[in-house]
Design an enzyme around this catalytic site. Structure first.
Site, PDB file in Angstrom:
ATOM      1  CG  LEU A   9       4.390 -26.898 -53.448  1.00  0.00           C
ATOM      2  CD1 LEU A   9       4.113 -26.636 -52.229  1.00  0.00           C
ATOM      3  CD2 LEU A   9       5.401 -25.805 -54.032  1.00  0.00           C
ATOM      4  CG  ASP A  10       9.668 -31.419 -56.260  1.00  0.00           C
ATOM      5  OD1 ASP A  10       8.933 -31.355 -57.260  1.00  0.00           O
ATOM      6  OD2 ASP A  10      10.900 -31.282 -55.916  1.00  0.00           O
ATOM      7  CD  GLN A  11       5.322 -38.011 -52.061  1.00  0.00           C
ATOM      8  OE1 GLN A  11       5.531 -38.345 -53.271  1.00  0.00           O
ATOM      9  NE2 GLN A  11       4.896 -39.012 -51.201  1.00  0.00           N
TER      10      GLN A  11
END
Length: 168
Positions: A9-11
């Site tokens: 997942l994106d930060q």
């Protein structure tokens, strides 16, 4: 115990993340990732006019800055994002997103391309609008590695999204 990530997942993105207990199960998910469905919820800037739609726009990652942008060319990768409006506020819109492809920063870049960046996005939008990125991996459905049974796991949308949506 050691855990093995099956995707990323994106930060700053909250929600469901799949981890395997063994490298064999991790490999299963790598091989069968196309059978997985992912549903996200995002709070975006502005009031979206369309009730639903699809963004079909290739994404290019600049090798120097690592920034992703919508761009055609030999190094761009096809990307498809489906969206549906869940609710509208005075200054933002809550949308559900289904991915046909899973590229780096795909949701964030495609929504910005539509003129509706994700609220709180410090890279592709306006971080000042929220204390965090308002992108949430709400649901993940995949086949069980041994039985093949379809399993669905969900995480509730953070209350912050509704709070920001209701602000005028």
């Amino acid at each position: 115990e050691r855990l093995f990530p099956c995707h990323r997942l994106d930060q700053g993105t909250s929600g469901v993340l799949l981890l395997a207990r063994t490298p064999e199960v991790q490999h299963f998910f790598f091989e069968h990732w196309g059978e997985t469905t992912k549903t996200y919820v995002a709070l975006v800037e502005g009031r979206m006019q369309d009730e639903a739609g699809t963004v079909r726009a290739a994404l290019y990652e600049d090798p120097r800055s690592l920034a992703v942008s919508v761009r055609d060319g030999p190094d761009a990768r096809d990307a498809v994002t489906h969206f549906r409006v869940l609710a509208r506020g005075a200054r933002c819109t809550l949308v559900e997103i289904d991915l046909e492809t899973g590229r780096k920063h795909q949701i964030r870049v495609h929504l910005r391309h539509l003129g509706h960046p994700v609220v709180g996005d410090d890279r592709y939008g306006n971080q000042a609008l929220a204390p965090r990125l308002c992108l949430h991996a709400r649901e993940l459905t995949f086949p069980h590695p041994r039985t093949g049974e379809r399993l669905t796991f969900a995480a509730p949308v953070p209350p912050l999204f509704a709070e920001l949506l209701s602000r005028g």
